[in-house]
Design an enzyme around this catalytic site. Structure first.
Site, PDB file in Angstrom:
ATOM      1  N   CYS A 104      -8.398   7.895  -0.332  1.00 41.06           N
ATOM      2  CA  CYS A 104      -7.567   7.808   0.872  1.00 41.06           C
ATOM      3  C   CYS A 104      -7.015   9.175   1.248  1.00 41.06           C
ATOM      4  O   CYS A 104      -6.998   9.551   2.425  1.00 41.06           O
ATOM      5  CB  CYS A 104      -6.427   6.820   0.652  1.00 41.06           C
ATOM      6  SG  CYS A 104      -5.290   6.693   2.054  1.00 41.06           S
ATOM      7  N   CYS A 202      -1.501   0.639  -1.344  1.00 40.59           N
ATOM      8  CA  CYS A 202      -0.742   0.212  -0.170  1.00 40.59           C
ATOM      9  C   CYS A 202      -1.212  -1.125   0.384  1.00 40.59           C
ATOM     10  O   CYS A 202      -0.403  -1.941   0.797  1.00 40.59           O
ATOM     11  CB  CYS A 202      -0.810   1.289   0.910  1.00 40.59           C
ATOM     12  SG  CYS A 202      -2.466   1.633   1.529  1.00 40.59           S
TER      13      CYS A 202
END
Length: 394
Positions: A104, A202
């Protein structure tokens, strides 16, 4: 102001947390033109109790209001799904244990977000990561350094950043300890000064990981065996386990038998009793077998060599071979090792002391002192005496 602190347009990734909030405040105090960007990276079930970006955006907007900066809401969910989540699922389906936060950072926060910031006319971007960037005066190269707070250092997650990305990046809180960041937030009245640090991935949030993964990967039950080949129970699918895992094995209460204890004594494993905990040691994808061992110091959990692939080097080329240190998981203490070979394709590390539960799919990250050199994805290690002489995940 000197050149380093002359007024610049800086785009800050505002997550709703205290670290990025203080990052924006510090840069504003230095006289920079600061613009906040809130990144929405996940849309599936985003309104659930586990992972709601709406709540985080409200916090980020409140911070921007207090600091006195603009904030923009940008949706990178499609990029995330294509570049990060798809790879995350492929790795789990192959039996490995990936670290999506590393991908990410490389693909979203320091690529898609960086590109967006440059289109806004930014000269730099900044995030709330605990790391530092320094330009080496002798070589001109940008170096990635550990954050000053050893308990919060996040250089492990940033090791895939390249020279172009680092040259455009600032990490203000990397120069501070977390206690100082909280104190600053309190002093200036930030509404999220006491907000709990985010944990986990997340898009998973606080939900049980196995439940989340089962939405995308079907269960495939198979036998759980110990190192003597005795069947102890049934697993729900190899994708749902990782090397070194102790909890959730479904064999609680299973005791070692006399033959198991004698085998442990024969290999010199001391102090193993019938009530010692079990750990995942191997995942045999061909036979769909989960192998578990008893005792933290079992030989099947120890490795002195590892091979990594898909290596990324901060300097743009592999470091010189020789003595250095490495981490095979986040928050692990630096382990002394030798870089035996290194290319863009892969590297081999030899450790001074055996490393515990080296896990394919995780990253091996290399350091020279406080400088992060880069690293790669662990492919295999030299765990000894596994059944059939196969790797730990095969």
């Amino acid at each position: 102001m000197d050149k380093q602190h002359s007024k610049q347009r800086i785009v800050v990734g505002l997550s709703g947390g205290v670290d990025s909030a203080v990052t924006a405040y510090l840069l504003k105090q230095q006289g920079h033109e600061v613009i906040g960007i809130f990144m929405k990276n996940w849309e599936d079930d985003d309104d659930s109790e586990f992972c709601s970006s709406n709540i985080d955006f409200v916090d980020a907007a409140a911070v921007a209001d207090v600091i006195g900066i603009e904030i923009e809401h940008v949706n990178f969910a499609a990029n995330y799904k294509d570049r990060v989540f798809a790879e995350f699922l492929r790795e789990y389906q192959a039996g490995r244990t990936p670290n999506p936060d590393i991908l990410c950072n490389a693909e979203i926060k320091f690529k898609a977000f960086l590109d967006h910031a440059m289109r806004l006319g930014a000269e730099k971007i900044a995030t709330g990561h605990y790391a530092r960037v320094r330009q080496n005066e002798a070589t001109g190269l940008h170096e990635l350094l550990k954050g000053l707070d050893p308990s919060k250092d996040q250089s492990y997650f940033l090791h895939r950043l390249n020279q172009a990305q680092l040259s455009k990046t600032l990490f203000p809180v990397g120069e501070l300890h977390k206690t100082e960041v909280r104190r600053i937030a309190d002093e200036i009245g930030l509404p999220n000064a006491r907000k709990k640090d985010s944990t986990g991935i997340c898009f998973i949030g606080e939900r049980p990981f196995r439940d989340f993964l089962n939405r995308y990967i079907a269960k495939a039950p198979g036998p759980v065996k110990n190192d003597q080949g005795r069947i102890l129970g049934e697993h729900v699918g190899l994708s749902f386990y990782t090397l070194g895992q102790r909890q959730g094995l479904g064999i609680g209460g299973v005791k070692a038998r006399g033959a198991d204890l004698k085998a442990a004594q024969a290999r010199g494993q001391r102090g193993v009793g019938e009530h010692e905990p079990w750990f995942v040691a191997r995942k045999d994808m061909d036979s769909n077998t989960l192998w578990v061992v008893q005792g933290h110091d079992h030989p099947w959990l120890q490795s002195t060599l590892l091979n990594a692939q898909d290596c990324s080097w901060v300097a743009g080329s592999a470091p010189a071979l020789g003595a250095m240190a490495a981490k095979t998981r986040y928050r692990q203490a630096d382990a002394a090792c030798e870089l035996v070979s290194a290319t863009a394709g892969g590297c081999e590390l030899a450790f001074l002391d055996a490393q515990w539960a080296v896990t394919p799919g995780q990253s091996a990250v290399l350091y020279q002192g406080e400088v992060c050199l880069g690293g790669g994805v662990i492919a295999s290690s030299n765990v000894q005496n596994l059944p059939g002489g196969k790797p730990a995940v095969a």
